[in-house]
Design a protein around this motif. Sequence first.
Motif, mmCIF file in Angstrom:
data_model
loop_
_atom_site.group_PDB
_atom_site.id
_atom_site.type_symbol
_atom_site.label_atom_id
_atom_site.label_comp_id
_atom_site.label_asym_id
_atom_site.label_seq_id
_atom_site.Cartn_x
_atom_site.Cartn_y
_atom_site.Cartn_z
ATOM 1 N N PRO A 1 0.785 -1.237 0.000
ATOM 2 C CA PRO A 1 0.000 0.000 0.000
ATOM 3 C C PRO A 1 0.815 1.284 0.000
ATOM 4 C CG PRO A 1 0.144 -0.836 2.235
ATOM 5 C CD PRO A 1 0.893 -1.815 1.367
ATOM 6 N N ALA A 2 2.126 1.181 -0.248
ATOM 7 C CA ALA A 2 2.973 2.377 -0.197
ATOM 8 C C ALA A 2 2.505 3.436 -1.199
ATOM 9 C CB ALA A 2 4.427 1.997 -0.475
ATOM 10 N N GLY A 3 2.081 3.001 -2.387
ATOM 11 C CA GLY A 3 1.636 3.956 -3.393
ATOM 12 C C GLY A 3 0.409 4.713 -2.957
ATOM 13 N N MET A 4 -0.571 3.993 -2.392
ATOM 14 C CA MET A 4 -1.802 4.646 -1.934
ATOM 15 C C MET A 4 -1.518 5.591 -0.779
ATOM 16 S SD MET A 4 -4.964 4.756 -2.771
ATOM 17 C CE MET A 4 -6.582 5.202 -2.144
ATOM 18 N N ILE A 5 -0.665 5.175 0.129
ATOM 19 C CA ILE A 5 -0.321 6.034 1.263
ATOM 20 C C ILE A 5 0.380 7.301 0.783
ATOM 21 C CG2 ILE A 5 1.139 6.210 3.315
ATOM 22 C CD1 ILE A 5 0.588 3.211 3.778
ATOM 23 N N ALA A 6 1.302 7.148 -0.179
ATOM 24 C CA ALA A 6 1.999 8.322 -0.721
ATOM 25 C C ALA A 6 1.023 9.282 -1.382
ATOM 26 C CB ALA A 6 3.060 7.868 -1.722
ATOM 27 N N LEU A 7 0.017 8.748 -2.072
ATOM 28 C CA LEU A 7 -0.979 9.607 -2.720
ATOM 29 C C LEU A 7 -1.790 10.372 -1.682
ATOM 30 C CD1 LEU A 7 -2.033 10.329 -5.546
ATOM 31 C CD2 LEU A 7 -3.739 8.523 -5.274
ATOM 32 N N ILE A 8 -2.177 9.704 -0.620
ATOM 33 C CA ILE A 8 -2.951 10.363 0.436
ATOM 34 C C ILE A 8 -2.117 11.443 1.126
ATOM 35 C CG2 ILE A 8 -4.056 10.001 2.682
ATOM 36 C CD1 ILE A 8 -4.882 7.215 1.646
#
Length: 224
Positions: free
Chosen positions: A190-197
């Motif tokens: 989930p690193a990508g989603m967390i970075a987007l948030i």
Amino acid sequence: MKRLTPTDRVAAIVSLLILTGAIWVATHGPQSPIPLHFDAAGQADRYGSRYELAATLAGLAGLNLLVAWMTGRQAASVADPVRRKGLQRGQWLSILIMGAVAAFIGWSSLGPAAASGVTHMGGAMAFTAFILLITGAVLGRVSPNPIIGVKTPWAYKSRLAWDRSNRLAGRLMFWLGALGLIASPFVVQPAGMIALIVGVLIAALWSVFESWRVWRADPERQPF
């Protein structure tokens, strides 16, 4: 009474489609528990009945009508055609977001996750990025309103602060969305989603600061 505009009619059609989906879920949806919430890794951490999902979708249908009606009513009451057009853009944006959110909620609960209990985080990231991209493309041209935009006290006291802070927010969201769409198939989750948030939070704080900074320097600002 305000006459119905094409945008009002589209809002009604979108709400009707969402409500139709809610009725279908309530009458033909899975009878077994379905995933309704997911953790940061995309694993379902709460299940519920089809009726709970149907109620959520029906609520979104009603919320879409309410927001569209409020923004449409404000647009109809404005004499300035430029500002009226800006408010109508906000009305279109709210309809798009509500419809997309309803579709995503239905897909998340009734798609592959219904059987596996795991949602596709790349898909969730791509959806979020798409909403950011569309929002960013429109946000900088939305006129002052109480529903959509960088709604700080300083933005309401200075038209210049409203315009500049919303333009900044629009640019930041647009590029976050574009990068998110490009990266969603490849980035580790989930690193990508967390970075987007995190990027969205930074963009929001930066835009709030910009509204204060511009209001403070605006000689035509309204005092508190």
